[in-house]
Design a protein around this motif. Structure first.
Motif, PDB file in Angstrom:
ATOM      1  N   ALA A  57       0.834  -1.203   0.000  1.00 37.28           N
ATOM      2  CA  ALA A  57       0.000   0.000   0.000  1.00 37.28           C
ATOM      3  C   ALA A  57       0.871   1.258   0.000  1.00 37.28           C
ATOM      4  CB  ALA A  57      -0.930  -0.010   1.210  1.00 37.28           C
ATOM      5  N   VAL A  58       1.962   1.228   0.770  1.00 36.71           N
ATOM      6  CA  VAL A  58       2.874   2.384   0.777  1.00 36.71           C
ATOM      7  C   VAL A  58       3.448   2.579  -0.629  1.00 36.71           C
ATOM      8  CG1 VAL A  58       5.060   3.286   1.677  1.00 36.71           C
ATOM      9  CG2 VAL A  58       3.431   2.194   3.238  1.00 36.71           C
ATOM     10  N   ALA A  59       3.841   1.473  -1.245  1.00 40.26           N
ATOM     11  CA  ALA A  59       4.392   1.568  -2.601  1.00 40.26           C
ATOM     12  C   ALA A  59       3.356   2.110  -3.583  1.00 40.26           C
ATOM     13  CB  ALA A  59       4.892   0.189  -3.059  1.00 40.26           C
ATOM     14  N   LEU A  60       2.140   1.638  -3.454  1.00 44.58           N
ATOM     15  CA  LEU A  60       1.068   2.115  -4.343  1.00 44.58           C
ATOM     16  C   LEU A  60       0.859   3.621  -4.172  1.00 44.58           C
ATOM     17  CD1 LEU A  60      -1.449  -0.845  -3.980  1.00 44.58           C
ATOM     18  CD2 LEU A  60      -0.531   0.006  -6.163  1.00 44.58           C
ATOM     19  N   GLN A  61       0.963   4.078  -2.927  1.00 43.98           N
ATOM     20  CA  GLN A  61       0.794   5.520  -2.707  1.00 43.98           C
ATOM     21  C   GLN A  61       1.949   6.278  -3.353  1.00 43.98           C
ATOM     22  OE1 GLN A  61       2.498   8.024  -0.942  1.00 43.98           O
ATOM     23  NE2 GLN A  61       0.854   9.513  -1.363  1.00 43.98           N
ATOM     24  N   THR A 266       1.556   8.537   4.679  1.00 41.21           N
ATOM     25  CA  THR A 266       2.503   8.787   3.596  1.00 41.21           C
ATOM     26  C   THR A 266       2.722  10.275   3.350  1.00 41.21           C
ATOM     27  OG1 THR A 266       0.612   8.416   2.158  1.00 41.21           O
ATOM     28  CG2 THR A 266       2.213   6.616   2.353  1.00 41.21           C
ATOM     29  N   SER A 267       1.895  11.133   3.931  1.00 42.41           N
ATOM     30  CA  SER A 267       2.092  12.583   3.774  1.00 42.41           C
ATOM     31  C   SER A 267       3.016  13.161   4.827  1.00 42.41           C
ATOM     32  CB  SER A 267       0.734  13.307   3.881  1.00 42.41           C
ATOM     33  OG  SER A 267      -0.152  12.811   2.921  1.00 42.41           O
ATOM     34  N   ASP A 268       3.429  12.341   5.757  1.00 44.56           N
ATOM     35  CA  ASP A 268       4.173  12.817   6.921  1.00 44.56           C
ATOM     36  C   ASP A 268       5.671  12.594   6.722  1.00 44.56           C
ATOM     37  OD1 ASP A 268       4.747  13.610   9.553  1.00 44.56           O
ATOM     38  OD2 ASP A 268       4.604  11.538  10.264  1.00 44.56           O
ATOM     39  N   ASP A 269       6.477  13.405   7.418  1.00 45.67           N
ATOM     40  CA  ASP A 269       7.934  13.269   7.377  1.00 45.67           C
ATOM     41  C   ASP A 269       8.477  13.264   8.799  1.00 45.67           C
ATOM     42  OD1 ASP A 269      10.636  13.421   7.107  1.00 45.67           O
ATOM     43  OD2 ASP A 269      10.656  15.446   6.242  1.00 45.67           O
ATOM     44  N   PRO A 270       8.639  12.070   9.374  1.00 50.86           N
ATOM     45  CA  PRO A 270       9.041  11.999  10.785  1.00 50.86           C
ATOM     46  C   PRO A 270      10.458  12.497  11.051  1.00 50.86           C
ATOM     47  CG  PRO A 270       8.631   9.789   9.890  1.00 50.86           C
ATOM     48  CD  PRO A 270       8.336  10.747   8.808  1.00 50.86           C
ATOM     49  N   THR A 271      11.270  12.665  10.014  1.00 50.85           N
ATOM     50  CA  THR A 271      12.635  13.154  10.286  1.00 50.85           C
ATOM     51  C   THR A 271      12.609  14.589  10.822  1.00 50.85           C
ATOM     52  OG1 THR A 271      12.969  14.027   8.044  1.00 50.85           O
ATOM     53  CG2 THR A 271      13.602  11.717   8.438  1.00 50.85           C
TER      54      THR A 271
END
Lengths: 363, 324
Positions: A57-61, A266-271
């Motif tokens: 699912a992550v890849a599809l996104q 998938t819209s988030d950037d935890p770094t």
């Protein structure tokens, strides 16, 4: 939790654990579990397959096929353990991240993808799976779980509900109201909080000054903290809480202590808000690796088994991808469908006008 | 025929629904032993038990949220929100959950939940006890919104609402709770989504619902003495709107005034005015005018007589309509 160690690395002492991160089986005075070898292998298979679905699912996104995806990476044991504790008659109320529980309730993963692809807002029949629709407004579903449990009480049925939510949700009024309701009506509900340490960018300290499971005592029911990366412990603790609920002993709050290994979505950037060390430390507690180690050490599975599960996961990933891409876009008429159960004159009028307008382009 | 107050008529309607269907539940704050602060649920807990008439904790979101859960289990909860201004803590559950679940499930789920809200002013109350929040709900797809104005309608509409498979916001005009009229307890009322001609007339159409129906009828009676023949339509259902009856009336009279207690600005009357303008344009002798609350918060009770539309303000607006 100490201030200089990465978050959650020092396991809290009150944690219920039956399987260590190294794959050692340990005893707990209040909880135990007896599983056949086949059942243990089956749990391992579940964990691997839901991680594979999640990865796909992550890849599809990333490839533009889904609008967004909320990854369950790292939380597989909490979801499979609690999900496998449910009987057919029990009813689950998920957030939007309970892909592992959905798997346990036989909801086709492609249905989940449909929501994130934007072909509908849910689209499975909750009554068919005893798995409610994903709820996006944080914490709202906990009240639904309690109300449903009050219905079970009135029916005199042998069943319970389970309400899933995260650490962030514990700040919501609805979650606190659901605790009150469940307590005063002694409702057969289990509150299953996956404390994955992060509510998007906000660490647990922004939500609570005390361990979350301790909140329960203020509401008058038991709370327990379980190792959320230990599928045995999650299964044992949830099973007992559900049984207590079914027997009229009221609600339990379970805090599954785990870690969101991926981004919030998938819209988030935890770094931008957390250090890499933390993730590295939690990788050592991986829910799948520890069960694999246990299976190996105890000679419950051989390499052939693991290869077979991996092959099955790959095939599942491919199948999910293919069927996701084949999901038909809804027709414009779908805008107007299912808004009401009964006929609605305004909607009929708007639909007719709009379809007439669209038909004008086809002439 | 029996003479009943609106509160008693609603009570009888609830009672009959509970007798007819064991899945019907009543829930809310003080609805049990006390019978509700307006006594609409008086005696129901005694007769149907605490499992069916549920005194809830004091949390409105909890009332609606648990009612949703009960409905998912096959029950038909009737929730009482004690006063209009107390619905706001429940608005998230109403708008994001109750109204949306049928669509979210592609029609697999039905949410037969009735949310009863005593509404409007005129009882000399403190803040948050006199409001008219209907437009918030008519703007929300997935909800049906109705308002009763008199005992006979109260009796039939509450039963229709409980029988319906959609979530319904059910407004009750609290200052009319004690008004009496004849109710036929054996009658089946109009379908829930139909308007009603409360008084036929030829010269101008007044559109109202809930508490303002009576005000409009009084205005029409006064105007009749001056030889002006006013038609009053009680809309009953705000979503959906019985536009057929509205348009037929306005085309016939050529003039229309909308009356509601809620603020005029982006109020329900704005929708009516826009639709009437579009559908009756060539029949109108004057613009659709509106009488309602001002763009202020609901005032302290010593000021409410200036805020609420009354007979004089309605007739003043009727005069303006004829002055075009």
């Amino acid at each position: 939790m100490t201030s200089d160690a990465p978050r959650g690395v020092d396991a809290p002492p009150e944690l219920v654990q039956l399987l260590t991160p190294e794959g050692e089986r340990v005893e707990h005075p209040d909880y135990d579990i007896e599983l056949t070898d086949e059942e243990v292998r089956s749990l391992y298979r579940d964990l691997v397959l839901v991680r594979r679905i999640d990865l796909e699912a992550v890849a599809l996104q990333r490839q533009g096929e889904l609008g967004i995806w909320a990854s369950l990476l790292g939380q597989e044991a909490a979801q499979i353990g609690s999900g496998r504790a449910l009987t057919d008659a029990d009813m689950a109320f998920p957030t939007y991240r309970e892909h592992g529980v959905a798997w346990c309730r036989d909801v086709d993963p492609v249905r989940l993808l449909g929501l994130f692809r934007g072909v509908n807002h849910g689209g499975w029949d909750p009554a068919e799976h005893n798995f409610h629709l994903y709820t996006i407004v944080i914490g709202s579903q906990t009240l639904h779980a309690v109300g449903y449990a009050m219905g079970i009480q009135r029916d005199g049925a042998e069943a319970a509900t389970i309400a899933y939510f995260g650490d962030g949700a514990t700040s919501q009024g609805d979650v606190n109201e659901s605790f009150i309701w469940a307590s005063v009506f002694n409702a057969p509900v289990v509150f299953f909080c996956q404390n994955n340490q992060w509510a998007i960018s906000e660490p647990l300290e922004k939500q609570s000054k005390i361990p979350l499971y301790k909140r329960a005592s203020g509401f008058g029911f038991p709370g327990v903290r379980v190792d959320g990366n230990d599928v045995f412990a999650c299964l044992a603790v949830t099973r007992k809480a559900l049984q207590n609920a079914r027997e009229g002993q009221g609600p339990t709050l379970i805090e599954a202590f785990t870690y969101r290994m991926g981004a919030h979505t998938t819209s988030d950037d935890p770094t931008r808000y957390r250090v890499a060390d933390e993730l590295e430390a939690w990788k050592l507690k991986d829910p799948i690796e520890r069960l694999k180690a246990y299976l190996f050490k105890n000679q419950l599975a051989d390499q052939e088994f693991f290869d077979k599960v991996d092959a099955e996961a790959d095939a599942l990933g491919k199948d999910v991808r293919r069927r996701c891409l084949e999901l038909p876009d809804p027709e414009p008429e779908a805008l107007f469908q299912h808004v009401y159960a009964a006929q609605h004159s305004l909607l009929d009028e708007e639909r007719d006008q709009y379809l007439t307008y669209l038909a004008g382009f086809e002439r | 025929m029996t003479t009943l107050t609106l509160a008693k008529a609603l009570n009888e309607g609830l009672r009959r629904s509970m007798e007819d269907d064991s899945k019907v539940l009543v829930m809310g704050e003080d609805v049990g032993k006390l019978g509700g602060v307006f006594r609409v649920t008086d005696g129901l807990q005694k007769d149907f038990g605490e499992d069916r008439v549920i005194d809830t904790p004091l949390a409105e979101s909890g009332i609606i949220g648990t009612a949703i859960g009960l409905a998912l289990r096959g029950y038909r909860p009737v929730c009482e929100i004690q006063f209009d201004g107390f619905v706001f803590p429940a608005v998230n559950q109403i708008i994001t959950q109750l109204a949306k679940m049928p669509l979210r499930s592609l029609g697999a789920l039905k949410l037969p939940v009735v949310v009863r809200i005593p509404c409007g002013g005129g009882i000399g109350a403190v803040e948050h006890h006199s409001e008219s929040p209907e437009a918030y709900f008519t703007h929300t797809a997935g909800l049906r919104v109705v308002a009763c104005s008199n005992p006979a309608d109260g009796y039939s509409m509450i039963q229709e609402a409980i029988r319906a498979d959609d979530p319904i916001i059910f407004f009750e005009p609290k200052r009319r709770y004690w008004d009496k009229s004849e109710v036929d307890l054996t009658a089946t009322g109009l379908p829930l989504d139909q308007a009603r001609v409360a008084r036929p007339g030829a010269d101008i159409t007044l559109l109202a619902y809930g508490p303002m129906v009576k005000t409009c009828l009084e205005a029409a009676a006064a105007a009749a003495e001056d030889g002006r023949d006013i038609e009053v339509i009680d809309l009953r259902s705000l979503n959906p709107l019985d536009m057929g009856m509205v348009a037929e009336s306005v085309k016939r009279t050529g003039r229309c005034v909308v009356v509601h207690e809620a603020p005029v600005f982006t109020g329900y009357g704005a929708e009516l005015a826009a639709r009437i303008t579009e559908q009756c344009f060539y029949h109108l002798e004057s613009p659709v005018l509106r009488v309602g609350g001002f763009s202020t918060p609901y005032p302290p009770s010593r000021l409410e007589e200036y805020y609420l539309p009354d007979l004089d303000r309605v007739l003043d607006t009727v005069d303006r309509a004829f002055a075009y």
